[in-house]
Design a protein around this motif. Sequence first.
Motif, PDB file in Angstrom:
ATOM      1  N   PHE A  93     -20.183   5.604 -33.424  1.00 22.85           N
ATOM      2  CA  PHE A  93     -18.809   5.841 -32.984  1.00 22.85           C
ATOM      3  C   PHE A  93     -18.128   4.523 -32.651  1.00 22.85           C
ATOM      4  O   PHE A  93     -18.702   3.671 -31.977  1.00 22.85           O
ATOM      5  CB  PHE A  93     -18.836   6.734 -31.735  1.00 22.85           C
ATOM      6  N   ILE A  94     -16.919   4.359 -33.167  1.00 24.69           N
ATOM      7  CA  ILE A  94     -16.037   3.289 -32.724  1.00 24.69           C
ATOM      8  C   ILE A  94     -14.681   3.898 -32.405  1.00 24.69           C
ATOM      9  O   ILE A  94     -14.072   4.555 -33.266  1.00 24.69           O
ATOM     10  CB  ILE A  94     -15.846   2.195 -33.798  1.00 24.69           C
ATOM     11  N   TYR A  95     -14.219   3.708 -31.186  1.00 24.57           N
ATOM     12  CA  TYR A  95     -12.833   4.020 -30.834  1.00 24.57           C
ATOM     13  C   TYR A  95     -12.115   2.711 -30.566  1.00 24.57           C
ATOM     14  O   TYR A  95     -12.652   1.809 -29.908  1.00 24.57           O
ATOM     15  CB  TYR A  95     -12.726   4.902 -29.580  1.00 24.57           C
ATOM     16  N   ALA A  96     -10.900   2.594 -31.069  1.00 27.83           N
ATOM     17  CA  ALA A  96     -10.056   1.456 -30.734  1.00 27.83           C
ATOM     18  C   ALA A  96      -8.622   1.940 -30.593  1.00 27.83           C
ATOM     19  O   ALA A  96      -8.164   2.778 -31.373  1.00 27.83           O
ATOM     20  CB  ALA A  96     -10.129   0.368 -31.806  1.00 27.83           C
ATOM     21  N   SER A  97      -7.939   1.445 -29.584  1.00 28.20           N
ATOM     22  CA  SER A  97      -6.526   1.772 -29.439  1.00 28.20           C
ATOM     23  C   SER A  97      -5.712   1.102 -30.527  1.00 28.20           C
ATOM     24  O   SER A  97      -4.592   1.518 -30.832  1.00 28.20           O
ATOM     25  CB  SER A  97      -6.022   1.339 -28.066  1.00 28.20           C
ATOM     26  N   ASN A  98      -6.281   0.071 -31.141  1.00 31.00           N
ATOM     27  CA  ASN A  98      -5.603  -0.637 -32.221  1.00 31.00           C
ATOM     28  C   ASN A  98      -6.671  -1.310 -33.083  1.00 31.00           C
ATOM     29  O   ASN A  98      -7.466  -2.099 -32.570  1.00 31.00           O
ATOM     30  CB  ASN A  98      -4.636  -1.679 -31.650  1.00 31.00           C
ATOM     31  N   THR A 133      10.249   4.929 -33.298  1.00 30.44           N
ATOM     32  CA  THR A 133      10.688   6.106 -32.533  1.00 30.44           C
ATOM     33  C   THR A 133       9.816   7.331 -32.758  1.00 30.44           C
ATOM     34  O   THR A 133       9.900   8.300 -32.002  1.00 30.44           O
ATOM     35  CB  THR A 133      12.142   6.448 -32.887  1.00 30.44           C
ATOM     36  N   GLN A 134       8.933   7.299 -33.777  1.00 28.70           N
ATOM     37  CA  GLN A 134       8.039   8.438 -34.005  1.00 28.70           C
ATOM     38  C   GLN A 134       6.798   8.401 -33.112  1.00 28.70           C
ATOM     39  O   GLN A 134       6.056   9.378 -33.058  1.00 28.70           O
ATOM     40  CB  GLN A 134       7.591   8.475 -35.472  1.00 28.70           C
ATOM     41  N   LYS A 135       6.569   7.289 -32.418  1.00 35.07           N
ATOM     42  CA  LYS A 135       5.379   7.195 -31.563  1.00 35.07           C
ATOM     43  C   LYS A 135       5.556   8.092 -30.359  1.00 35.07           C
ATOM     44  O   LYS A 135       6.551   7.986 -29.624  1.00 35.07           O
ATOM     45  CB  LYS A 135       5.132   5.752 -31.135  1.00 35.07           C
ATOM     46  N   LEU A 136       4.581   8.965 -30.115  1.00 40.51           N
ATOM     47  CA  LEU A 136       4.729  10.005 -29.099  1.00 40.51           C
ATOM     48  C   LEU A 136       4.316   9.552 -27.707  1.00 40.51           C
ATOM     49  O   LEU A 136       4.892  10.003 -26.709  1.00 40.51           O
ATOM     50  CB  LEU A 136       3.901  11.241 -29.505  1.00 40.51           C
ATOM     51  N   ASP A 137       3.301   8.706 -27.589  1.00 40.68           N
ATOM     52  CA  ASP A 137       2.793   8.346 -26.265  1.00 40.68           C
ATOM     53  C   ASP A 137       3.411   7.040 -25.777  1.00 40.68           C
ATOM     54  O   ASP A 137       3.797   6.182 -26.560  1.00 40.68           O
ATOM     55  CB  ASP A 137       1.262   8.231 -26.279  1.00 40.68           C
ATOM     56  N   ALA A 138       3.536   6.932 -24.462  1.00 41.95           N
ATOM     57  CA  ALA A 138       4.039   5.700 -23.829  1.00 41.95           C
ATOM     58  C   ALA A 138       3.390   5.569 -22.462  1.00 41.95           C
ATOM     59  O   ALA A 138       3.335   6.540 -21.716  1.00 41.95           O
ATOM     60  CB  ALA A 138       5.559   5.730 -23.701  1.00 41.95           C
ATOM     61  N   PRO A 139       2.876   4.397 -22.106  1.00 40.29           N
ATOM     62  CA  PRO A 139       2.797   3.212 -22.950  1.00 40.29           C
ATOM     63  C   PRO A 139       1.803   3.405 -24.091  1.00 40.29           C
ATOM     64  O   PRO A 139       1.022   4.353 -24.086  1.00 40.29           O
ATOM     65  CB  PRO A 139       2.335   2.122 -21.983  1.00 40.29           C
ATOM     66  N   SER A 140       1.839   2.513 -25.026  1.00 35.48           N
ATOM     67  CA  SER A 140       0.927   2.594 -26.166  1.00 35.48           C
ATOM     68  C   SER A 140      -0.520   2.406 -25.716  1.00 35.48           C
ATOM     69  O   SER A 140      -0.797   1.801 -24.674  1.00 35.48           O
ATOM     70  CB  SER A 140       1.274   1.516 -27.199  1.00 35.48           C
ATOM     71  N   ILE A 144      -2.217  -0.231 -22.897  1.00 37.06           N
ATOM     72  CA  ILE A 144      -3.178   0.164 -21.872  1.00 37.06           C
ATOM     73  C   ILE A 144      -4.442  -0.685 -21.974  1.00 37.06           C
ATOM     74  O   ILE A 144      -4.987  -1.141 -20.964  1.00 37.06           O
ATOM     75  CB  ILE A 144      -3.493   1.664 -21.974  1.00 37.06           C
ATOM     76  N   THR A 145      -4.918  -0.919 -23.199  1.00 38.29           N
ATOM     77  CA  THR A 145      -6.095  -1.770 -23.392  1.00 38.29           C
ATOM     78  C   THR A 145      -5.829  -3.180 -22.882  1.00 38.29           C
ATOM     79  O   THR A 145      -6.687  -3.796 -22.225  1.00 38.29           O
ATOM     80  CB  THR A 145      -6.489  -1.808 -24.875  1.00 38.29           C
ATOM     81  N   LEU A 146      -4.642  -3.719 -23.160  1.00 38.46           N
ATOM     82  CA  LEU A 146      -4.280  -5.041 -22.644  1.00 38.46           C
ATOM     83  C   LEU A 146      -4.264  -5.042 -21.119  1.00 38.46           C
ATOM     84  O   LEU A 146      -4.784  -5.975 -20.485  1.00 38.46           O
ATOM     85  CB  LEU A 146      -2.914  -5.457 -23.186  1.00 38.46           C
ATOM     86  N   GLY A 170       3.216  -3.904 -14.335  1.00 35.18           N
ATOM     87  CA  GLY A 170       4.294  -3.105 -14.893  1.00 35.18           C
ATOM     88  C   GLY A 170       4.315  -3.192 -16.410  1.00 35.18           C
ATOM     89  O   GLY A 170       4.173  -4.265 -16.988  1.00 35.18           O
ATOM     90  N   ILE A 171       4.472  -2.047 -17.068  1.00 41.63           N
ATOM     91  CA  ILE A 171       4.550  -1.985 -18.530  1.00 41.63           C
ATOM     92  C   ILE A 171       5.885  -1.366 -18.920  1.00 41.63           C
ATOM     93  O   ILE A 171       6.184  -0.226 -18.544  1.00 41.63           O
ATOM     94  CB  ILE A 171       3.404  -1.166 -19.139  1.00 41.63           C
ATOM     95  N   THR A 172       6.679  -2.090 -19.667  1.00 41.48           N
ATOM     96  CA  THR A 172       7.926  -1.581 -20.213  1.00 41.48           C
ATOM     97  C   THR A 172       7.682  -1.092 -21.629  1.00 41.48           C
ATOM     98  O   THR A 172       7.124  -1.823 -22.458  1.00 41.48           O
ATOM     99  CB  THR A 172       9.006  -2.675 -20.232  1.00 41.48           C
ATOM    100  N   SER A 173       8.080   0.149 -21.919  1.00 42.21           N
ATOM    101  CA  SER A 173       7.926   0.718 -23.261  1.00 42.21           C
ATOM    102  C   SER A 173       9.294   0.941 -23.878  1.00 42.21           C
ATOM    103  O   SER A 173      10.165   1.556 -23.261  1.00 42.21           O
ATOM    104  CB  SER A 173       7.168   2.055 -23.189  1.00 42.21           C
TER     105      SER A 173
END
Length: 233
Positions: A93-98, A133-140, A144-146, A170-173
């Motif tokens: 298994f490998i999960y990566a946010s990016n 604008t199609q990205k559903l989650d915020a923050p990305s 979050i990984t950063l 603070g994270i601005t999306s």
Amino acid sequence: MRIALFGYGKMGKMIEKIASERGHDIVARIDVDTPKIDFSNMDVAIDFSMPDAAFANISNCFEHGIPVISGTTGWLKDFDKAVTLCREKEGAFIYASNFSLGVNIFFELNAYLAKMMKNLDQYDVAMEEIHHTQKLDAPSGTAITLAEGIIKNSNYDTWKLGQGDGKEIGITSKRIESVPGTHTVAYNSAVDSIEIKHTAHNRQGFALGAVTAAEWIVGKKGVFTMKDVLNLG
């Protein structure tokens, strides 16, 4: 290599294109309305599905002995369960946010910079992420990984969407049409600012990274990260 695609949106189609160019076969294209799934002819699964489908997709693959590359975000409440099941089934298994190779180098730069800034209290850290604008989650998931990389290597305790305060990052999306992904980490003081930034020009980098991870994981057992794939650790 025989690849099954779980999720056949824009990312799935881009992964298909790159995988085919690299000589691999796409043996399944699985979306929300796909009937019974044949796991018998898969070497690896790449999941870029919806958050509410990701855990079921991943679990079903582990049950059938299929290694999984997961790039779906927004499902991580079940991540620990996925890791446990992978280990129980002796899967991979490998999960990566990016999966972008450049972003994963950026993660390492971010963690290193956080270590250097740890005792410089005159600087406050802030982050900004911009996506289409199609990205559903915020923050990305990448943001979050950063943030988690900074928290692990600094005196910050947590992150929040919006303005940070004290021990919060603070994270601005922002959501802007046709922006593949831009992430900025800034350390600001009264006298100067230090910034690191990653700008994706298109989706190809994400897809190439996912296919690279799939090529790497076949034949292995365990839970890995892109640091393992890129030998960054």
